[in-house]
Design a protein around this motif. Structure first.
Motif, PDB file in Angstrom:
ATOM      1  N   VAL A  12       3.480   9.981 -27.018  1.00  0.00           N
ATOM      2  CA  VAL A  12       3.770   8.834 -27.880  1.00  0.00           C
ATOM      3  C   VAL A  12       4.650   7.869 -27.092  1.00  0.00           C
ATOM      4  N   GLY A  13       4.089   6.702 -26.737  1.00  0.00           N
ATOM      5  CA  GLY A  13       4.878   5.684 -26.053  1.00  0.00           C
ATOM      6  C   GLY A  13       4.487   5.507 -24.592  1.00  0.00           C
ATOM      7  N   ALA A  14       4.215   4.260 -24.217  1.00  0.00           N
ATOM      8  CA  ALA A  14       3.837   3.949 -22.832  1.00  0.00           C
ATOM      9  C   ALA A  14       4.963   3.201 -22.133  1.00  0.00           C
TER      10      ALA A  14
ATOM     11  N   GLU B 250       0.292   3.976 -27.807  1.00  0.00           N
ATOM     12  CA  GLU B 250       1.339   2.960 -27.631  1.00  0.00           C
ATOM     13  C   GLU B 250       1.202   1.913 -28.736  1.00  0.00           C
ATOM     14  N   ARG B 251       2.318   1.658 -29.384  1.00  0.00           N
ATOM     15  CA  ARG B 251       2.323   0.738 -30.528  1.00  0.00           C
ATOM     16  C   ARG B 251       2.017  -0.696 -30.122  1.00  0.00           C
ATOM     17  N   ASN B 252       2.526  -1.117 -29.006  1.00  0.00           N
ATOM     18  CA  ASN B 252       2.383  -2.514 -28.600  1.00  0.00           C
ATOM     19  C   ASN B 252       1.154  -2.716 -27.716  1.00  0.00           C
ATOM     20  N   SER B 253       0.935  -3.969 -27.333  1.00  0.00           N
ATOM     21  CA  SER B 253      -0.227  -4.301 -26.499  1.00  0.00           C
ATOM     22  C   SER B 253       0.091  -4.021 -25.026  1.00  0.00           C
TER      23      SER B 253
ATOM     24  N   VAL C 183       3.834  -4.451 -23.006  1.00  0.00           N
ATOM     25  CA  VAL C 183       4.606  -3.445 -22.252  1.00  0.00           C
ATOM     26  C   VAL C 183       4.706  -3.817 -20.775  1.00  0.00           C
ATOM     27  N   GLN C 184       3.689  -4.522 -20.279  1.00  0.00           N
ATOM     28  CA  GLN C 184       3.712  -4.870 -18.856  1.00  0.00           C
ATOM     29  C   GLN C 184       4.603  -6.089 -18.572  1.00  0.00           C
TER      30      GLN C 184
ATOM     31  N   LEU D 167      -5.579   5.971 -22.878  1.00  0.00           N
ATOM     32  CA  LEU D 167      -4.410   5.224 -23.342  1.00  0.00           C
ATOM     33  C   LEU D 167      -4.854   4.256 -24.421  1.00  0.00           C
ATOM     34  N   ARG D 168      -4.229   4.332 -25.574  1.00  0.00           N
ATOM     35  CA  ARG D 168      -4.577   3.445 -26.684  1.00  0.00           C
ATOM     36  C   ARG D 168      -3.411   2.533 -27.014  1.00  0.00           C
ATOM     37  N   PHE D 169      -3.618   1.232 -26.836  1.00  0.00           N
ATOM     38  CA  PHE D 169      -2.595   0.274 -27.230  1.00  0.00           C
ATOM     39  C   PHE D 169      -2.811  -0.104 -28.696  1.00  0.00           C
ATOM     40  N   GLY D 170      -1.775  -0.620 -29.322  1.00  0.00           N
ATOM     41  CA  GLY D 170      -1.896  -1.058 -30.712  1.00  0.00           C
ATOM     42  C   GLY D 170      -2.009   0.099 -31.687  1.00  0.00           C
ATOM     43  N   VAL D 171      -1.498   1.261 -31.312  1.00  0.00           N
ATOM     44  CA  VAL D 171      -1.536   2.439 -32.186  1.00  0.00           C
ATOM     45  C   VAL D 171      -0.092   2.850 -32.479  1.00  0.00           C
ATOM     46  N   ALA D 172       0.321   2.709 -33.730  1.00  0.00           N
ATOM     47  CA  ALA D 172       1.715   3.035 -34.091  1.00  0.00           C
ATOM     48  C   ALA D 172       1.758   4.418 -34.714  1.00  0.00           C
ATOM     49  N   VAL D 173       2.438   5.317 -34.055  1.00  0.00           N
ATOM     50  CA  VAL D 173       2.596   6.664 -34.612  1.00  0.00           C
ATOM     51  C   VAL D 173       3.569   6.579 -35.781  1.00  0.00           C
TER      52      VAL D 173
END
Ligand SMILES: Cc1cc2nc3c(=O)[nH]c(=O)nc-3n(C[C@H](O)[C@H](O)[C@H](O)COP(=O)(O)OP(=O)(O)OC[C@H]3O[C@@H](n4cnc5c(N)ncnc54)[C@H](O)[C@@H]3O)c2cc1C
Length: 417
Positions: free
Chosen positions: A40-42, A64-67, A71-72, A152-158
């Motif tokens: 959980v979390g990138a 990863e919750r954000n895009s 994060v980059q 890796l999945r962006f835009g996924v909020a645990v």
């Protein structure tokens, strides 16, 4: 320090996917089967862990919750210690850092009584930092993780984790879903959800100090990290890249970043850095300003059932000694080794000792970070101990100036963990 560990979740079923939404996701190529480790979390913790595990053939899924763009581009840390550089190099993750990072081994304390320059790269164990912006490191780590076949999945909020079953519930643009891992790594930072699934109250401290963290599109003004100690408050200068410099200003906790106009920022920096007695700052547009409250929180244990905490999720630390990203990389390496040992050799020793291995290092870093906070910050004007605390600060600086043993202590703790 005795830390009780839960029985390890070995020999349990791998991930299941259960809901109709999940079936739709699968049909659309949104999820894959056989995830042994859900991360959980990138950030640095999750991505270093994912990279090491992928290199060893372990199935991983990072949520990863954000895009990716977010994060980059999130500018935070910049100073990596020798241990971090070693971990990144040994695991083939240091290409960008070795190409573009700059070695840094000097810091300056500037006060009304002059400057104290410490060549810490020649003190202690003779170790230096490498300056490499966190957003560049994260960009490198995302690319290498994907190259290694990681998912890796962006835009996924645990939303929550069940440590007993390894079930991770989340929300994404499809709605709600869940995935189960044999291991779950909580690498979702200081304000994430995974820490809440670990019993026990974290040890916390509000250091009562807030910083305005500024990024300026300007070359560095001084050759070294500079800590300016001033009765109006601390000011800091740290290089980030050839055209980017990080500055810090001690501010009131309830200050709004917008109240700090560019002019006000450069005026305060100039005053506290005493530019009149030295040389002017090389100014440029302020590209980011945010308030950072200096707080610490250390989880009482880093493992519960199948869930393991790493990075800021395990230990939030103030940026005063530049330790957070370094601790994240340290924990990711230990956790990766522990998980791999269980999966490949059925050897649980490293994983069972995860909390016991990491917590003493975390507390060493917290202790040094706290030491730095006390050194850098002016007591407030209404502090009844103001005279006493100012004199203590002066005495600590005198000791740093005069005592080789004290300088070695500083150097070892500043660069190491
Ligand atoms: C201004 C500043 C300067 C700093 N300077 C330094 C320095 O020089 N050196 C140093 O070592 N450290 C420094 N730090 C600290 C360092 O940036 C952090 O310690 C580091 O980012 C921690 O990495 P992490 O992977 O644990 O967490 P993070 O980098 O916070 O990553 C966590 C990730 O999890 C994601 N996430 C959160 N919640 C969820 C959820 N529910 N579901 C899915 N994803 C989620 C977040 O979007 C984020 O991408 C600094 C920090 C700040 C604020």
């Amino acid at each position: 320090m005795a830390v009780s560990a839960d029985p390890l979740p070995s020999r349990v079923a791998d991930r299941q996917i259960g809901t109709s939404t999940d079936t739709r996701r699968q049909e659309e190529g949104e999820l894959t089967d056989q995830v042994r480790v859900v991360i959980v979390g990138a950030g640095p913790a999750g991505l270093v862990l994912g990279n090491i595990l992928r290199a060893r053939g372990v199935d991983t899924l990072v949520l990863e919750r954000n895009s990716r763009e977010y994060v980059q581009n999130r500018a935070r840390a910049g100073f990596l210690g020798v241990h971090s550089v070693r971990v990144l190099t040994e695991h083939g993750l240091a290409g960008g850092l070795l190409r573009a990072g700059r070695s840094h081994g000097t810091c300056v304390f500037r006060t009304g009584e002059g400057e104290l320059t410490l060549y810490y790269g020649q003190l202690g164990r003779g170790e230096s930092h490498v300056v490499y912006p966190q957003q560049d490191l994260v960009t490198d780590l995302v690319a290498s993780y994907l190259d290694r076949g990681g998912e890796l999945r962006f835009g996924v909020a645990v939303t929550d984790v069940d440590p007993a079953t390894g079930t991770v519930r989340y929300r994404d643009s499809f709605g709600a879903g869940e995935v189960t891992g044999r291991f779950v790594a909580g690498c979702d930072g200081g304000h994430g959800v995974t820490r809440q699934a670990v019993p026990g109250r974290p040890a916390t401290r509000d250091h009562g100090v807030s910083w305005l963290a500024v990024l300026a599109a300007a070359p560095q003004s001084m050759a070294a990290v500079t800590y300016a100690l001033h009765d109006r408050g601390f000011a800091g200068h740290m290089a980030r890249g050839p055209q980017v410099t990080r500055y810090y200003l001690q501010v009131q906790a309830d200050d709004e970043p917008s109240a700090w106009t560019e002019e006000r920022i450069w005026t305060a920096l100039g005053e506290r850095m005493r530019v009149g007695e030295y040389w002017p700052l090389r100014t440029g547009p302020v590209t980011e300003r945010r308030i950072v409250h200096l707080r610490s929180a250390v989880a009482s244990r880093l493992q519960h059932g199948r869930l393991f905490l790493a990075g800021d999720a395990a230990s939030l630390i103030s940026p005063s000694a530049a330790k957070g990203a370094n601790l994240a990389i340290m924990a990711a390496e230990v956790l990766a080794r522990g998980i791999t040992d269980v999966l490949t050799r059925d050897d649980e020793r490293v994983l069972a000792a995860y909390s016991r291995t990491c917590l003493p290092r975390i507390w060493r870093a917290q202790e040094f970070s706290h030491w730095m906070i006390e050194l850098l910050h002016a007591p407030a004007g209404d502090d009844p101990d103001i005279g006493f605390r100012r004199s203590l600060r002066r005495a600590r600086l005198d000791s740093l100036r005069d005592s080789r043993a004290h300088q070695d202590f500083f150097a070892e703790n500043y660069v190491g963990i």
